[in-house]
Design a protein around this motif. Sequence first.
Motif, mmCIF file in Angstrom:
data_model
loop_
_atom_site.group_PDB
_atom_site.id
_atom_site.type_symbol
_atom_site.label_atom_id
_atom_site.label_comp_id
_atom_site.label_asym_id
_atom_site.label_seq_id
_atom_site.Cartn_x
_atom_site.Cartn_y
_atom_site.Cartn_z
ATOM 1 N N SER A 13 0.854 -1.191 0.000
ATOM 2 C CA SER A 13 0.000 0.000 0.000
ATOM 3 C C SER A 13 0.884 1.234 0.000
ATOM 4 C CB SER A 13 -0.891 -0.014 1.254
ATOM 5 O OG SER A 13 -1.736 1.110 1.285
ATOM 6 N N THR A 15 -0.660 4.625 -0.219
ATOM 7 C CA THR A 15 -1.348 5.735 0.451
ATOM 8 C C THR A 15 -2.336 5.271 1.534
ATOM 9 O OG1 THR A 15 -2.874 5.825 -1.436
ATOM 10 C CG2 THR A 15 -1.080 7.413 -1.415
ATOM 11 N N LYS A 82 -4.451 -0.793 -7.572
ATOM 12 C CA LYS A 82 -4.332 -0.812 -9.035
ATOM 13 C C LYS A 82 -3.537 0.420 -9.453
ATOM 14 C CE LYS A 82 -7.079 -0.811 -13.289
ATOM 15 N NZ LYS A 82 -8.429 -0.800 -13.881
HETATM 16 C C1 LIG Z 1 0.646 5.647 -9.872
HETATM 17 C C2 LIG Z 1 -0.811 5.395 -9.648
HETATM 18 C C3 LIG Z 1 -1.592 4.862 -10.691
HETATM 19 C C4 LIG Z 1 -2.955 4.614 -10.497
HETATM 20 N N1 LIG Z 1 -3.667 4.043 -11.509
HETATM 21 C C5 LIG Z 1 -4.996 3.754 -11.309
HETATM 22 C C6 LIG Z 1 -5.749 3.122 -12.337
HETATM 23 O O1 LIG Z 1 -5.249 2.768 -13.418
HETATM 24 N N2 LIG Z 1 -7.072 2.905 -12.105
HETATM 25 C C7 LIG Z 1 -7.687 3.267 -10.927
HETATM 26 O O2 LIG Z 1 -8.877 3.039 -10.779
HETATM 27 N N3 LIG Z 1 -6.970 3.829 -9.916
HETATM 28 C C8 LIG Z 1 -5.643 4.081 -10.079
HETATM 29 N N4 LIG Z 1 -4.915 4.654 -9.056
HETATM 30 C C9 LIG Z 1 -5.567 4.923 -7.765
HETATM 31 C C10 LIG Z 1 -5.240 3.820 -6.738
HETATM 32 O O3 LIG Z 1 -5.497 2.533 -7.255
HETATM 33 C C11 LIG Z 1 -6.075 3.975 -5.472
HETATM 34 O O4 LIG Z 1 -5.910 5.261 -4.949
HETATM 35 C C12 LIG Z 1 -5.709 2.913 -4.448
HETATM 36 O O5 LIG Z 1 -6.734 2.780 -3.488
HETATM 37 C C13 LIG Z 1 -4.411 3.255 -3.721
HETATM 38 O O6 LIG Z 1 -4.112 2.251 -2.794
HETATM 39 P P1 LIG Z 1 -3.148 2.518 -1.559
HETATM 40 O O7 LIG Z 1 -3.726 3.683 -0.788
HETATM 41 O O8 LIG Z 1 -3.193 1.254 -0.793
HETATM 42 O O9 LIG Z 1 -1.795 2.827 -2.093
HETATM 43 C C14 LIG Z 1 -3.558 4.913 -9.241
HETATM 44 C C15 LIG Z 1 -2.768 5.459 -8.195
HETATM 45 C C16 LIG Z 1 -1.412 5.688 -8.386
HETATM 46 C C17 LIG Z 1 -0.569 6.239 -7.247
#
Ligand SMILES: Cc1cc2nc3c(=O)[nH]c(=O)nc-3n(C[C@H](O)[C@H](O)[C@H](O)COP(=O)(O)O)c2cc1C
Length: 161
Positions: A13, A15, A82
């Motif tokens: 994770s 964020t 994702k």
């Molecule tokens: C580099 C990056 C690329 C992302 N690409 C997508 C994406 O292709 N599709 C989507 O729905 N969300 C996308 N997101 C949003 C993240 O999937 C979403 O905020 C997720 O809950 C983050 O998980 P975390 O807080 O555990 O890191 C992206 C976020 C980041 C940082």
Amino acid sequence: MPANKKILVVYYSKTGHTEGVANDIARRLGADIERITDLKNRKGLLGFLSAGRDAGKKARTAIGPVEKDPARYDITLIGTPKWAGNISPAIRAYLEKIAKRLGAVAFFATCAGTPLEPVLNDLETLSGKKAVAFLGLTMRELRDERTYQEKLEAFTSSVGK
Ligand SMILES: Cc1cc2nc3c(=O)[nH]c(=O)nc-3n(C[C@H](O)[C@H](O)[C@H](O)COP(=O)(O)O)c2cc1C
């Protein structure tokens, strides 16, 4: 919840969204938990750009030490955000490292709002296993407490059986 199943929750994770889900799952199931760390700096704008670029290319990354052996568990639940349509490079690296040691698997993923089927497909391909269950959560579902709890309950019940 499960009488004697040994369950491991593994997640990456950046964020905190996937981490929150991992903690809730582990708490409900009485599971052990392991956080995978990405040794590449993913902070700030450059970190965000490298995250999207690496994930988009289906690149792996260097990860920190893995402490728990999935072969010691009945089932391993693996969670990822994702990124750029794909799984995170850290979970890709983890799966490439430990796929042979996996028993049964289930997966969970969080995203902003785009479909999570490609993520599930990737996770199944890399692990070489069909998932017992899959929990996919968009930002909207994470914020809607009722939907979140319902989906969490459905997932943990099928995993705990
Ligand atoms: C580099 C990056 C690329 C992302 N690409 C997508 C994406 O292709 N599709 C989507 O729905 N969300 C996308 N997101 C949003 C993240 O999937 C979403 O905020 C997720 O809950 C983050 O998980 P975390 O807080 O555990 O890191 C992206 C976020 C980041 C940082």
